[in-house]
Design an enzyme around this catalytic site. Structure first.
Site, PDB file in Angstrom:
ATOM      1  N   SER A 184     -62.436   9.438 -20.966  1.00 13.57           N
ATOM      2  CA  SER A 184     -63.444  10.171 -20.212  1.00 13.57           C
ATOM      3  C   SER A 184     -62.847  11.087 -19.153  1.00 13.57           C
ATOM      4  CB  SER A 184     -64.440   9.187 -19.605  1.00 13.57           C
ATOM      5  OG  SER A 184     -65.133   8.502 -20.609  1.00 13.57           O
ATOM      6  N   ASP A 227     -53.642  21.873 -21.558  1.00  8.88           N
ATOM      7  CA  ASP A 227     -54.048  23.193 -22.028  1.00  8.88           C
ATOM      8  C   ASP A 227     -53.495  24.312 -21.161  1.00  8.88           C
ATOM      9  OD1 ASP A 227     -55.412  22.090 -24.102  1.00  8.88           O
ATOM     10  OD2 ASP A 227     -57.400  22.802 -23.505  1.00  8.88           O
ATOM     11  N   LYS A 278     -63.376  10.015 -25.599  1.00 10.48           N
ATOM     12  CA  LYS A 278     -64.760   9.871 -25.147  1.00 10.48           C
ATOM     13  C   LYS A 278     -65.113  11.117 -24.342  1.00 10.48           C
ATOM     14  CE  LYS A 278     -68.522   8.349 -22.988  1.00 10.48           C
ATOM     15  NZ  LYS A 278     -69.274   9.078 -21.955  1.00 10.48           N
TER      16      LYS A 278
END
Length: 394
Positions: free
Chosen positions: A309, A320, A334
């Site tokens: 999460s 990224d 999740k």
């Protein structure tokens, strides 16, 4: 009842451990309780609207519960003198909403405590396995459970004489909770034997962030969960790290927390910019880092299957944006968003309303994050080699 957290990315009934399960709700503030989600927020603020608001009467997406149907079921049950929580939960269960759940007032009050990293209980981290059994994943040091000799791997059979196998973890948690000083009788299975232990509940507190130093100027920042204040603790640890030293951000076993705290932690290593996007019933929004983070210090993020999460949100942003090398094993995956809905009779339903994505647009729900470098038990040693290759300690 405490104010409702606005945005939840919290695991429910995890197959892995949870700090008495309720600790790991995530929110972007108290906006849902005030209706603030209906208005746009300034670009560059922690949350900003990227697209038009979703239609209030839009049908629910597959795998999500119809909020109006849940509210209607609770209202009808309360009007007939029945349990609004039970009626609402039946609708949620039928909907296929994997992460949706319903709490009564007492459970939700305990949840609010958990967001502060404190709770009243016995100090057990528990998880429900595939066959429905409840197992102890971890025991908090110096807790009632620890002093009674409970340990990871024990099976929790009953609480005060009530069998717990097959129950949702939230229900098990509710039985373990209670007033500080009150006794609770635990039925434990261990090595084929059945044990009975009576312990007294205590007010407990978890330290979400711990810091240690390794040779060569490496600072290890372990974030166990993103409870209130954890983001600033990470920022402080980075500021206090030795000049020129590297950082290991250890997110292994971190099942999530408050989204605001996760964004604050990511901000320690970023100079503003996008952390994640997410949608809420068709309205796309974004989370931005606070400018001024340390963008030059070598950084490795340690992850594993227990990284979930909000912890995945941080990992995805750092990966990224090329800010960190990720080392470990694939994360849990999740990435769905839950928001709370007050129900007639005082219960609160947490229903899935959308998903979040990394800055590159990756959806993590179900797939997780593949680390840049795979490593199991030797993840920390491999991270040290990575930092060495980046000039730390050389």
């Amino acid at each position: 009842m405490p104010g409702l957290p606005a945005l939840c990315l919290r695991p429910r009934d995890l197959r892995r451990g949870a700090v008495l399960t309720l600790l790991f709700a995530m929110s972007v503030g108290a906006a849902a309780a005030t209706g603030a989600w209906g208005s746009a927020e300034a670009e560059g603020s922690p949350a900003a609207v990227l697209a038009g608001a979703g239609e209030p009467g839009a049908p629910p997406s597959p795998g999500t519960a119809d909020r109006e149907a849940v509210e209607r079921a609770a209202a009808e049950a309360v009007a007939e003198g029945k349990s609004g929580k039970k009626a609402a939960q039946e609708v949620v269960s039928r909907s296929g909403d994997r992460w949706g759940t319903v709490y009564d007032q007492g459970e939700y009050a305990a949840f609010a405590e958990d967001l502060d990293g404190r709770w009243t209980g016995v100090g057990l981290w528990t998880g429900r396995r595939g066959d429905g059994r409840i197992e102890v994943d971890r025991v908090q040091p110096d807790s009632p459970a620890a002093r009674a000799g409970l340990r990871a791997g024990d099976r929790l059979l009953s609480v005060d004489g009530h069998e717990v196998s097959g129950l949702p973890v939230a229900d098990v948690v509710a039985r373990l909770r209670g007033e500080a000083g009150t006794p609770v009788v635990l039925g434990i299975g261990r090595d084929g034997a059945v044990l009975t232990e009576t312990v007294r509940r205590e007010q407990l507190r978890a330290d979400p962030v711990t810091v240690r130093r390794l040779e060569g100027g490496i600072t290890v920042i372990k974030v166990a969960s993103f409870t209130r204040g954890s983001g600033e603790r990470v920022r402080e640890a980075v500021r206090e790290a030795p000049p020129g030293g590297g950082v290991m951000l250890d997110l292994r076993g971190n099942p999530g927390g408050l989204v605001t705290e996760a964004v604050a932690a990511a901000s320690a290593f970023l100079d503003g910019g996008l952390v994640a996007t997410y949608d809420v019933r068709g309205s796309e929004r974004a989370l931005y880092a606070t400018p001024g983070g340390d963008t030059g210090r070598p950084l490795v993020a340690l992850v594993d299957g227990g990284t979930m999460s909000a912890a995945e949100l941080v990992t995805g942003a750092l990966q990224d944006r090329g800010r960190a090398v990720t080392v470990g094993t694939r994360t849990f995956g999740k990435g769905s968003v839950q928001m709370p809905t007050p129900l007639p009779g005082g219960a609160v339903a947490e229903l899935t309303v959308g998903t979040y994505r990394t800055p590159a647009g990756r959806s993590l729900d179900g797939g997780g994050i593949t680390p840049d470098l795979a490593a199991g038990d030797g993840a920390e040693e491999r991270a040290r080699k990575v930092l060495g290759g980046l000039g730390v300690g050389s």
